[in-house]
Design an enzyme around this catalytic site. Structure first.
Site, PDB file in Angstrom:
ATOM      1  N   ARG A  60      -0.552   2.597   4.853  1.00 47.96           N
ATOM      2  CA  ARG A  60      -0.726   2.033   3.513  1.00 47.96           C
ATOM      3  C   ARG A  60      -1.585   0.769   3.543  1.00 47.96           C
ATOM      4  NH1 ARG A  60       3.545  -1.070  -0.015  1.00 47.96           N
ATOM      5  NH2 ARG A  60       2.735  -0.777  -2.121  1.00 47.96           N
ATOM      6  N   HIS A 115      -4.746  -0.184   1.189  1.00 47.38           N
ATOM      7  CA  HIS A 115      -4.803  -1.386   0.354  1.00 47.38           C
ATOM      8  C   HIS A 115      -5.939  -2.312   0.771  1.00 47.38           C
ATOM      9  CE1 HIS A 115      -0.589  -1.264  -1.690  1.00 47.38           C
ATOM     10  NE2 HIS A 115      -1.132  -0.068  -1.605  1.00 47.38           N
ATOM     11  N   ASP A 116      -6.302  -2.273   2.050  1.00 49.73           N
ATOM     12  CA  ASP A 116      -7.455  -3.068   2.482  1.00 49.73           C
ATOM     13  C   ASP A 116      -8.741  -2.457   1.914  1.00 49.73           C
ATOM     14  OD1 ASP A 116      -8.988  -4.989   3.788  1.00 49.73           O
ATOM     15  OD2 ASP A 116      -9.171  -3.788   5.616  1.00 49.73           O
ATOM     16  N   VAL A 173      -9.691  -2.581  -1.983  1.00 50.07           N
ATOM     17  CA  VAL A 173      -9.928  -3.891  -2.597  1.00 50.07           C
ATOM     18  C   VAL A 173     -10.968  -4.629  -1.748  1.00 50.07           C
ATOM     19  CG1 VAL A 173      -8.831  -6.005  -3.435  1.00 50.07           C
ATOM     20  CG2 VAL A 173      -7.509  -3.877  -3.347  1.00 50.07           C
ATOM     21  N   GLY A 190     -13.407  -3.458  -0.106  1.00 49.87           N
ATOM     22  CA  GLY A 190     -13.801  -2.745   1.109  1.00 49.87           C
ATOM     23  C   GLY A 190     -12.896  -3.031   2.295  1.00 49.87           C
ATOM     24  N   ASP A 231     -12.244  -4.818   4.921  1.00 49.11           N
ATOM     25  CA  ASP A 231     -12.721  -6.073   5.501  1.00 49.11           C
ATOM     26  C   ASP A 231     -11.568  -6.989   5.890  1.00 49.11           C
ATOM     27  OD1 ASP A 231     -11.723  -6.792   3.046  1.00 49.11           O
ATOM     28  OD2 ASP A 231     -13.363  -8.172   2.562  1.00 49.11           O
ATOM     29  N   SER A 246      -9.383  -8.189   4.114  1.00 51.70           N
ATOM     30  CA  SER A 246      -9.069  -9.216   3.105  1.00 51.70           C
ATOM     31  C   SER A 246      -7.579  -9.198   2.769  1.00 51.70           C
ATOM     32  CB  SER A 246      -9.908  -9.028   1.845  1.00 51.70           C
ATOM     33  OG  SER A 246      -9.820  -7.698   1.367  1.00 51.70           O
ATOM     34  N   ASN A 289       1.431  -5.897  -3.050  1.00 51.04           N
ATOM     35  CA  ASN A 289       1.525  -6.075  -1.593  1.00 51.04           C
ATOM     36  C   ASN A 289       2.756  -6.869  -1.162  1.00 51.04           C
ATOM     37  OD1 ASN A 289      -0.921  -4.699  -1.065  1.00 51.04           O
ATOM     38  ND2 ASN A 289      -2.099  -6.561  -1.528  1.00 51.04           N
ATOM     39  N   PRO A 347      -4.780   2.081  -7.583  1.00 53.44           N
ATOM     40  CA  PRO A 347      -4.113   2.875  -8.618  1.00 53.44           C
ATOM     41  C   PRO A 347      -2.646   2.466  -8.716  1.00 53.44           C
ATOM     42  CG  PRO A 347      -4.475   4.177  -6.629  1.00 53.44           C
ATOM     43  CD  PRO A 347      -5.148   2.867  -6.402  1.00 53.44           C
ATOM     44  N   HIS A 360       2.162   9.996   1.289  1.00 56.60           N
ATOM     45  CA  HIS A 360       3.513   9.742   0.760  1.00 56.60           C
ATOM     46  C   HIS A 360       4.527  10.733   1.338  1.00 56.60           C
ATOM     47  CE1 HIS A 360       2.017   7.283  -2.966  1.00 56.60           C
ATOM     48  NE2 HIS A 360       1.761   6.697  -1.811  1.00 56.60           N
ATOM     49  N   ASP A 371       3.530  15.121   7.263  1.00 53.71           N
ATOM     50  CA  ASP A 371       3.243  16.553   7.231  1.00 53.71           C
ATOM     51  C   ASP A 371       3.033  16.997   5.780  1.00 53.71           C
ATOM     52  OD1 ASP A 371       5.750  16.610   6.073  1.00 53.71           O
ATOM     53  OD2 ASP A 371       6.767  17.418   7.822  1.00 53.71           O
TER      54      ASP A 371
HETATM   55  C1  HEM Z   1      -2.928   8.022  -5.244  1.00 51.73           C
HETATM   56  C2  HEM Z   1      -2.600   6.804  -5.618  1.00 51.73           C
HETATM   57  C3  HEM Z   1      -1.508   6.009  -4.967  1.00 51.73           C
HETATM   58  C4  HEM Z   1      -0.536   5.306  -5.606  1.00 51.73           C
HETATM   59  C5  HEM Z   1      -0.378   5.148  -7.099  1.00 51.73           C
HETATM   60  C6  HEM Z   1       0.315   4.754  -4.596  1.00 51.73           C
HETATM   61  C7  HEM Z   1       1.421   3.945  -4.849  1.00 51.73           C
HETATM   62  C8  HEM Z   1       2.375   3.635  -3.917  1.00 51.73           C
HETATM   63  C9  HEM Z   1       3.602   2.944  -4.202  1.00 51.73           C
HETATM   64  C10 HEM Z   1       4.019   2.391  -5.554  1.00 51.73           C
HETATM   65  C11 HEM Z   1       4.317   2.882  -3.055  1.00 51.73           C
HETATM   66  C12 HEM Z   1       5.695   2.291  -2.859  1.00 51.73           C
HETATM   67  C13 HEM Z   1       5.653   0.787  -2.825  1.00 51.73           C
HETATM   68  C14 HEM Z   1       7.069   0.258  -2.863  1.00 51.73           C
HETATM   69  O1  HEM Z   1       7.703   0.377  -3.908  1.00 51.73           O
HETATM   70  O2  HEM Z   1       7.554  -0.238  -1.824  1.00 51.73           O
HETATM   71  C15 HEM Z   1       3.531   3.516  -2.025  1.00 51.73           C
HETATM   72  C16 HEM Z   1       3.919   3.648  -0.714  1.00 51.73           C
HETATM   73  C17 HEM Z   1       3.122   4.186   0.262  1.00 51.73           C
HETATM   74  N1  HEM Z   1       1.817   4.577   0.109  1.00 51.73           N
HETATM   75 FE1  HEM Z   1       0.849   4.891  -1.617  1.00 51.73          FE
HETATM   76  N2  HEM Z   1      -0.141   5.122  -3.369  1.00 51.73           N
HETATM   77  C18 HEM Z   1      -1.257   5.886  -3.541  1.00 51.73           C
HETATM   78  C19 HEM Z   1      -2.064   6.392  -2.537  1.00 51.73           C
HETATM   79  C20 HEM Z   1      -1.862   6.188  -1.207  1.00 51.73           C
HETATM   80  C21 HEM Z   1      -2.823   6.452  -0.169  1.00 51.73           C
HETATM   81  C22 HEM Z   1      -4.246   6.940  -0.408  1.00 51.73           C
HETATM   82  C23 HEM Z   1      -2.226   6.146   1.002  1.00 51.73           C
HETATM   83  C24 HEM Z   1      -2.784   6.216   2.389  1.00 51.73           C
HETATM   84  C25 HEM Z   1      -3.718   7.032   2.782  1.00 51.73           C
HETATM   85  C26 HEM Z   1      -0.878   5.726   0.697  1.00 51.73           C
HETATM   86  C27 HEM Z   1       0.084   5.420   1.623  1.00 51.73           C
HETATM   87  C28 HEM Z   1       1.360   5.013   1.316  1.00 51.73           C
HETATM   88  C29 HEM Z   1       2.439   4.930   2.290  1.00 51.73           C
HETATM   89  C30 HEM Z   1       2.374   5.377   3.737  1.00 51.73           C
HETATM   90  C31 HEM Z   1       3.535   4.393   1.622  1.00 51.73           C
HETATM   91  C32 HEM Z   1       4.895   4.027   2.223  1.00 51.73           C
HETATM   92  C33 HEM Z   1       4.809   2.583   2.719  1.00 51.73           C
HETATM   93  C34 HEM Z   1       6.008   2.056   3.461  1.00 51.73           C
HETATM   94  O3  HEM Z   1       6.993   2.775   3.676  1.00 51.73           O
HETATM   95  O4  HEM Z   1       5.958   0.873   3.864  1.00 51.73           O
HETATM   96  N3  HEM Z   1      -0.710   5.722  -0.652  1.00 51.73           N
HETATM   97  N4  HEM Z   1       2.360   3.947  -2.580  1.00 51.73           N
END
Ligand code: HEM
Ligand SMILES: *[C@@H]1O[C@H](CO)[C@@H](O)[C@H](O)[C@H]1NC(C)=O
Ligand SMILES: *[C@@H]1O[C@H](CO)[C@@H](O)[C@H](O)[C@H]1NC(C)=O
Length: 336
Positions: free
Chosen positions: A67, A71-72, A75, A77, A79, A81, A100, A169, A199, A264
């Site tokens: 994640r 997030h890097d 926002v 690029g 980098d 940040s 974050n 997003p 996710h 998976d």
């Molecule tokens: C498609 C749009 C996306 C949205 C709206 C989104 C939003 C979120 C949100 C709200 C959380 C939970 C934060 C929390 O409440 O603690 C989360 C967790 C996570 N996101 Fe996304 N995300 C998106 C795309 C991505 C992408 C592209 C990746 C990586 C390639 C990613 C990887 C993750 C991972 C691995 C977690 C779990 C983090 C943890 O357990 O510490 N997400 N995401």
């Protein structure tokens, strides 16, 4: 690059956009696999070892690091940040944006890898590359997904909390909004659906989805796209927030309840069963185009793995700084 683009502006809007996108492509193309092979040969091994140790102690770290790369990169690029700490007297940094802080995890893993690398090759390996390597190594430990990471990124000198929500997003976005958010980064709908598969690991805080349980809309307190049994389970974990509050910001729930620590394609089967945790997950089943991709990713796990690896490399190339741009930070959380 900014000056060059604005000079070209006088030539006309078309060539302005064209030349600037060529420049962006050129800078991404200058990342290369094995960038540190001569100048710091053990860099990637050190990151892998550090990540493996951290994930062994806490399996959730793999999710955090994947994640963090997202997030890097979205926002300003890729980098690094996202790693910079806010400084007193300055506007808050990305790291302190509610997207974050407090949920983004893995900072100490990056710091540990950086310290080990600095001891061997001072001032050589960027924090931005360390994040990219760490995300790849996390995908490998959590899912056996391997890909080579082109490197040579440099670290940025600017980090602004205000830029986070304009670029990332939100969990309440619908499929159209998600597609738009990725399109602004030059990423396709298929890449968006593919990367949402991240996710398949990690957790979300109740505050990220409790509106779906208690305050969906005027006629439906509970989101009807949520499986009622799953909703009942979620309610046991996330009690109703006090009126006017966003919800429990401490308790977490796995994003994928069947294989919470395994990267998976089970995530996609869960979406088909209406057990996507965030609105942004379940919405992928709303339209014909994205639901077709969900079904495809569910049926063809090997195909999803290949697409995931490619999309991670693409995401890792967004708006990167290279060559003489930016700096190589000595400590990832502060500017040199
Ligand atoms: C498609 C749009 C996306 C949205 C709206 C989104 C939003 C979120 C949100 C709200 C959380 C939970 C934060 C929390 O409440 O603690 C989360 C967790 C996570 N996101 Fe996304 N995300 C998106 C795309 C991505 C992408 C592209 C990746 C990586 C390639 C990613 C990887 C993750 C991972 C691995 C977690 C779990 C983090 C943890 O357990 O510490 N997400 N995401
Ligand atoms: C998605 O959200 C936007 C903004 O709220 C809205 O205009 C649009 O109608 C929504 N699309 C769908 C398919 O619900
Ligand atoms: C609430 O959501 C449901 C399901 O999406 C929808 O059918 C209904 O029209 C919505 N009601 C309002 C008042 O927006």
């Amino acid at each position: 690059m900014t000056t060059l683009c604005s000079k070209l502006h006088v030539v006309g809007l078309f060539s302005f956009i064209f030349s600037c996108s060529l420049l962006a492509a050129a800078s991404a193309a200058s990342l290369k696999v094995g960038f540190y092979a001569q100048i710091c040969p053990s860099a990637e091994t050190i990151v892998r070892k550090t990540v493996n140790e951290a994930v062994w102690r806490n399996p959730g770290m793999a999710a955090g690091l994947i994640r963090m790369h997202f997030h890097d990169c979205f926002v300003r690029g890729c980098d690094a940040s996202v790693l910079l700490k806010s400084l007193p007297g300055n506007p808050p940094a990305e790291r302190d944006n509610p997207a974050n802080n407090p949920s983004l995890r893995g900072f100490e893993v990056i710091d540990e890898a950086k310290a080990r690398i600095e001891a061997l090759c001072p001032g050589t390996v960027s924090c931005a590359d360390i994040i990219a390597f760490a995300a790849r190594d996390s995908a490998y430990t959590a899912g056996g997904i391997y890909y080579a990471v082109p490197s040579g990124r440099r670290d940025g000198r600017v980090s602004l909390s205000d830029e986070v929500l304009q670029n990332l997003p939100a969990p309440f976005f619908n499929a159209t909004q998600l597609a738009q958010s990725f399109a602004r980064k030059g990423m396709s709908v298929d890449e968006m659906v593919t990367l949402s598969g991240a996710h398949s690991i990690g957790v979300a805080h109740c505050s990220s989805f409790s509106n779906r349980l208690y305050s969906f809309n005027a006629t439906h307190p509970q989101d009807p796209s949520l499986d009622p049994n799953y909703a009942a389970f979620l309610k046991t974990r996330c009690p109703p927030p006090p009126v006017g509050a966003v919800g429990d910001v401490k308790t977490t729930v796995p994003l994928d309840i069947v294989t919470p620590n395994r990267l998976d394609n089970k995530y996609y089967s869960e979406l088909r069963r209406h057990r996507g945790l965030l609105t942004s997950d379940q919405t992928l089943m709303d339209s014909g185009s994205t639901s077709g991709m969900v079904v495809q990713n569910e049926r063809n796990g090997a195909g999803w793995v290949r697409k995931f690896a490619r999309a991670m490399v693409h995401m890792g190339s967004l708006d990167v700084l290279t060559e003489t741009q930016g700096e190589i930070r000595r400590i990832c959380s502060v500017l040199n």
